[in-house]
Design an enzyme around this catalytic site. Structure first.
Site, PDB file in Angstrom:
ATOM      1  N   ALA A 246       0.851  -1.196   0.000  1.00  0.00           N
ATOM      2  CA  ALA A 246       0.000   0.000   0.000  1.00  0.00           C
ATOM      3  C   ALA A 246       0.879   1.236   0.000  1.00  0.00           C
ATOM      4  O   ALA A 246       2.087   1.164   0.233  1.00  0.00           O
ATOM      5  CB  ALA A 246      -0.895   0.002   1.238  1.00  0.00           C
ATOM      6  N   LYS A 247       0.249   2.355  -0.241  1.00  0.00           N
ATOM      7  CA  LYS A 247       0.971   3.629  -0.312  1.00  0.00           C
ATOM      8  C   LYS A 247       1.817   3.908   0.927  1.00  0.00           C
ATOM      9  O   LYS A 247       2.913   4.428   0.836  1.00  0.00           O
ATOM     10  CB  LYS A 247      -0.053   4.763  -0.475  1.00  0.00           C
TER      11      LYS A 247
END
Ligand code: GLU
Length: 306
Positions: A246-247
């Site tokens: 994820a980011k």
């Protein structure tokens, strides 16, 4: 008369424009493109913008895919512009008695006892067989909540079988899935089936978090008289702690990597490495060297230099 050339079919990549694509997404896109191209198929892009839209994300996603060396055929389709086709599919199912209104809130569904033999999480069927008076009461309740009834499929099977290039035969649950949500937005499962068929897509390549949705979608296609596509679900990318990439894992997008001084070719090489191919610098290298039969079904653990 010359023999008609058989339609080579099409593959696609269908991102949701909720932010920049991370390395796992980029790998899935690259593999979707490579699988389509090596089988002589067209390759289409569709922006799945029915919800979770971040301003400008779709444009950036297209730029990033092009920067990796992917090309696509025809116009990019925006799912939000296909409302008429989605509605027509729901109408067609409704005319066959396969759609009913559902007045349940999310909470009621979670709290309802599940039907015997139903798979976990399946809709318990609360609104499936209501009397006309009960439906009127349900509609009145929806008016007070300022919501529309959701529309559900009246499923006549409990499971469906699909074939996945890597997972093999997958038999998965089909329940009374939502076709149109209470906020009036058409459900992903319906839109994806209608839009893939309209674009001639017969090869669906995407992340394997959607493998369990494939049987439902293939069943919907069959009900709508559409050809069921072949599937190839790509193992997800994980961070070093084993959670889905994820980011927040840091510099995981193409732009992040470029800002760290890498090139698009370096990113392609990283993706190639994850496939056991060393020294691929372009998408075309991956296309010519990747053997899909050899894909390991294990997740890709992304370990980036900090
Ligand atoms: N839009 C979905 C996603 O980004 C993919 C849907 C699909 O490929 O069927 O997760």
């Amino acid at each position: 008369m010359p023999a008609a050339t058989p339609d080579p079919g099409a593959g696609r990549y269908a991102p949701s424009p909720s932010g920049d694509l991370h390395l796992g997404n980029l790998r899935t896109a690259l593999l979707a493109w490579a699988l389509a191209r090596r089988t002589g198929r067209a390759f289409h892009l569709r922006i799945e913008d029915l919800d979770r839209v971040q301003e400008g994300a779709a444009e950036r996603q297209l730029e990033d895919l092009a920067a990796l060396g992917l090309d696509w055929d025809g116009e990019v389709v925006h799912q939000s512009e296909r409302g008429e086709e989605h509605a027509a599919a729901i109408t067609a199912l409704g005319e066959r008695g396969l759609v009913y209104e559902c007045y349940c809130t999310r909470r009621e569904i979670l709290e309802a006892p599940s039907a015997p033999h139903a798979p976990p999480g399946a809709y318990p069927g609360t609104c499936r067989d209501l009397s006309p008076a009960e439906r009127e009461a349900g509609r009145e309740r929806m008016r007070q909540l300022r919501r529309e009834p959701a529309l559900r499929l009246r499923a006549e099977v409990g499971s469906w079988r699909v074939q996945d290039l890597w997972a093999g035969e997958v038999i998965g649950a089909v329940d009374d899935l939502v076709l149109r949500r209470g906020d009036g937005v058409v459900a992903y499962n319906l839109a994806v089936v209608v839009d893939d068929a309209a674009a001639g897509v017969d090869q669906v390549v995407r992340g394997d978090d959607l493998l369990s949705s494939a049987p439902r979608q293939a069943h919907l296609a069959a009900l709508l008289g559409l050809a069921e596509p072949s599937y190839a679900h790509v193992p997800l990318a994980l961070n070093t702690a084993g959670a889905r990439l994820a980011k927040r894992d840091g510099a995981v997008t193409l732009r992040d990597r470029l800002a760290r001084g890498e090139s698009a070719a370096d990113v392609v090489e990283r993706i190639g490495d994850s496939l056991g191919l060393t020294g691929c610098r372009t998408a075309a290298d991956v296309l010519s060297r990747w053997d899909p039969a050899g894909l390991r079904r294990r997740a890709w653990v992304v370990d980036l230099p900090s």
